[in-house]
Design an enzyme around this catalytic site. Sequence first.
Site: not given
Length: 504
Positions: A383, A436
């Site tokens: 990320d 997520d």
Amino acid sequence: MEINRGLFIVILIAVLSVALVSAGDIVHQDNVAPMRPGCSNNFVLVKVPTWINGLDDDEYVGVGARFGPTLESKEKHANHTRIAFADPPDCCSKPRNQLTGEVILVHRGNCSFTAKANFAEEAGASGILIINNETGLFKMVCESDADVDIKIPAVMLPQDAGLILEKYIDNNTLVSVALYSPKRPAVDIAEVFLWLMAVGTILCASYWSAWTAREVAIEQDKLLKDVPEEFPEVGSAGSSGFVDISTMSALLFVVIASCFLVMLYKLMSFWFIEVLVVLFCIGGVEGLQTCLVALLSCFRWFQRFAESLVIVPIFGAVSHLTLAVCPFCIVFAVVWAVYRRISFAWIGQDILGIALIITVLQLVRVPNLKVGTVLLGCAFLYDIFWVFVSKWWFHESVMIVVARGDKSREDGIPMLLKIPRMFDPWGGYSVIGFGDIILPGLVVAFSLRYDWLAKKKLRAGYFVWTMTAYGVGMRKLNLQSQPVDIWGVRWNQAKLKFHFVPTC
């Protein structure tokens, strides 16, 4: 065979994890553009509703300048003011118009923004709308030697919006506007529902995974007591329906996900988004069918159909219940794909997405905490790299461009759960990517399976703590997530990940 299946699952998780939380805001706190007294405003989006001959017309969105007074935040406090077109059009000298408080419409270019604003104020204008020379918007800053004692608001409009207003004025039409920049609510009800969707999805998937694992363990114990020497074969057969992620697979996640992300970035186009929609529909059909069959099988009326099998070419043995449910799932996915651009299509996307996520969390398993830690750690680094570090090589954030769907003329990739922000004056969606939910969900589901198989009580086990950590992390995430603004700025994304991944 198991290696190929494991590789396939890693690729699947990598694909689903590309779309992470999209964040932005109507306020862009740019610390790069120069600031000084009189030139320190944040760049804010501005609503510009218009009235043509006293009748409501289109509403445009512009961007406020670094200089000038701050705008009203409520429409009822913003004045309806007539527009006048500047003469000369660039407003690089004092306009020859006789202005009595009108908002002046000018073209960008030939002189600085502050010079235009000063000339407009000197001529008696109450505000200035600057038409950009391209489709997008531009941040209006101050020159180092500019006079920034400006008492009128300055707003830039996109080129197409400005030319429409200019055409009305050229036809001697009475055009009025109001300028205001409404603030977003601190918390929108959409964020609450998004939190419930994410947490509820992991709860359902975790209990389904733990219940299945316990049933398999009970069956193995029975066979072990009856035929001890065949236990190794029974164990292999009982676990053949699931895939355990290894440490190597967790490490490969970063490589495969990065390759797929770069491919999306390079090939991003309208047709490529269409391909992703097709793949999403295929996965959604499989997920929805799996969930519906499992749910209906719990009822006595459907158990006989779930247990009776029929041989289908290519697919092999399939239950009658699956055959009955499958056409509905296919039609559901096709209808969503065809009508996905209508206002309430997000409902179908969320149903397909939740079913797909639950199915993945049911089939894919983290065998121990070590693998879970490696997987989440890799996701964390992945990320950070593709949101921030990628800017040094690609001159833009690769993750943000892909999630936003730039160059595709689409709203972005479909691997998202989203809910419209119903009480936000700017509209938009609160969204969360599949990654997520799936990545932390693997660890949460493992903790519940472990607690049940180890016969730990709820308070003494790990599940309560991991689920609480996920819920708290999601709450922090939702409090900060906002829909995409007109620039597509996503400066909250990494901050969300710092809150989110380590808690699980």
